[in-house]
Scaffold this motif. Structure first.
Motif, short mmCIF file in Angstrom:
data_model
loop_
_atom_site.label_atom_id
_atom_site.label_comp_id
_atom_site.label_asym_id
_atom_site.label_seq_id
_atom_site.Cartn_x
_atom_site.Cartn_y
_atom_site.Cartn_z
N TYR A 95 0.83 -1.21 0.00
CA TYR A 95 0.00 0.00 0.00
C TYR A 95 0.86 1.26 0.00
CZ TYR A 95 -3.32 3.57 1.26
OH TYR A 95 -4.07 4.72 1.25
N VAL A 96 1.86 1.29 0.88
CA VAL A 96 2.72 2.48 0.99
C VAL A 96 3.45 2.74 -0.33
CG1 VAL A 96 4.80 3.41 2.10
CG2 VAL A 96 3.01 2.36 3.48
N LYS A 97 3.99 1.67 -0.91
CA LYS A 97 4.79 1.80 -2.13
C LYS A 97 3.95 2.19 -3.34
CE LYS A 97 6.13 -1.93 -4.17
NZ LYS A 97 6.82 -3.20 -4.53
N ASN A 98 2.77 1.61 -3.46
CA ASN A 98 2.01 1.75 -4.71
C ASN A 98 0.80 2.68 -4.65
OD1 ASN A 98 3.54 -0.07 -6.35
ND2 ASN A 98 2.63 -1.78 -5.22
N LYS A 158 -13.93 -3.07 -9.87
CA LYS A 158 -13.59 -1.80 -9.23
C LYS A 158 -12.37 -1.97 -8.31
CE LYS A 158 -17.41 -0.36 -11.08
NZ LYS A 158 -18.63 -0.55 -10.32
N LEU A 159 -12.33 -3.09 -7.58
CA LEU A 159 -11.20 -3.33 -6.68
C LEU A 159 -9.89 -3.50 -7.46
CD1 LEU A 159 -12.81 -5.75 -4.07
CD2 LEU A 159 -12.25 -3.33 -3.76
N LEU A 160 -9.97 -4.19 -8.61
CA LEU A 160 -8.77 -4.35 -9.43
C LEU A 160 -8.35 -3.03 -10.07
CD1 LEU A 160 -9.46 -7.81 -11.11
CD2 LEU A 160 -7.76 -7.28 -9.34
N ARG A 164 -4.21 -1.60 -8.90
CA ARG A 164 -3.80 -1.94 -10.26
C ARG A 164 -2.34 -2.33 -10.36
NH1 ARG A 164 -5.48 3.11 -13.45
NH2 ARG A 164 -7.28 2.80 -12.11
N GLN A 165 -1.55 -2.07 -9.31
CA GLN A 165 -0.15 -2.42 -9.33
C GLN A 165 0.06 -3.86 -8.84
OE1 GLN A 165 2.05 -0.23 -10.57
NE2 GLN A 165 0.42 1.28 -10.83
N SER A 166 1.02 -4.58 -9.42
CA SER A 166 1.33 -5.93 -8.97
C SER A 166 1.77 -5.90 -7.51
CB SER A 166 2.43 -6.54 -9.83
OG SER A 166 2.00 -6.67 -11.17
N GLY A 167 1.25 -6.82 -6.71
CA GLY A 167 1.60 -6.86 -5.29
C GLY A 167 0.60 -7.67 -4.51
N VAL A 173 -7.12 -10.00 -4.30
CA VAL A 173 -8.37 -9.75 -5.03
C VAL A 173 -8.49 -10.69 -6.22
CG1 VAL A 173 -9.67 -8.05 -6.37
CG2 VAL A 173 -8.45 -7.34 -4.30
N GLU A 174 -7.38 -10.89 -6.96
CA GLU A 174 -7.42 -11.76 -8.13
C GLU A 174 -7.73 -13.21 -7.75
OE1 GLU A 174 -4.42 -9.68 -11.36
OE2 GLU A 174 -3.58 -11.01 -9.83
#
Length: 222
Positions: A95-98, A158-160, A164-167, A173-174
């Protein structure tokens, strides 16, 4: 006695201080984050639900589906124990990074829509709980499943869009999205009852409202 080498200490110290400053200045506000009690409740409900789904699938001979649900339940069980710190660090750093300083008006539109979808799902599940007999509940699921599934797909979309960043956050979610869309996890959850599912959706909705309201938006119409 030989002196202990300290040649790397200043560098290590600087890295530690920079990391600490990064976390303090860019970490989400408390109102933006999942509290420990919320996290425990969310993981506990999800673990209970996926374990029951695994047993249900096994009882009707769907062994591959049962194994998929068991794997999710096992991952959640680790999240309740020692794995909690590792997952919390991974999700928090993701979360912090992306995302922490990248929220835009588009993000808040997706968040608003996601909360609306969660609210509609809660309304439908509340209607299902009013059915008194197994026959009534089965008939309700038959009439409303495609609608519930469609709203769920919209919620995952909506969540994706938000994550949207890989992590870690996107992977979670996926994983659930695939099992809902392709593995009929949602149908199994409805068959088992709505208590755990409603609890999970309520936490997701509450967290979304925390984000939305602290952005200066009015969530009362959600």
């Amino acid at each position: 006695m030989a002196k202990t080498s300290t040649s790397e200490s200043p560098s290590t110290y600087r890295v530690f201080v920079l990391l600490l400053l990064l976390l303090l200045t860019n970490a989400p506000k408390p109102s933006h984050s999942l509290s420990f009690s919320q996290y425990q409740t969310l993981v506990s409900l999800a673990h209970s639900l996926t374990t029951r789904v695994a047993n249900l699938r096994a009882s009707r001979g769907d062994l591959s589906g049962s194994q998929r649900a068991k794997r999710i339940a096992e991952q959640l069980e680790r999240g309740q124990g020692l794995g909690l710190l590792g997952f919390t660090w991974s999700a928090g750093w993701d979360y912090v990074k992306n995302y922490a300083w990248r929220w835009t008006e588009v993000s808040y539109v997706d968040l608003y829509s996601a909360v609306s979808d969660a609210n509609e799902l809660l309304r439908l599940l509340g209607d299902l709980t009013q059915r008194d007999s197994d026959a009534d509940r089965a008939a309700w699921v038959g009439r409303n499943y495609e609608n519930v599934l469609g709203i769920s797909k919209s919620l995952f979309k909506k969540l994706l869009n938000l994550f949207r960043q890989s992590g870690t956050l996107r992977e979670v979610v996926e994983t659930v999205q695939i099992e809902v869309v392709e593995g009929e996890l949602l149908r199994d959850c409805l068959q088992l009852g709505t208590k755990d599912l409603k609890g999970i959706l309520q936490i997701v909705k509450d967290l979304g409202l925390q984000f939305y309201s602290t952005s200066g938006n009015d969530w009362r119409d959600l």
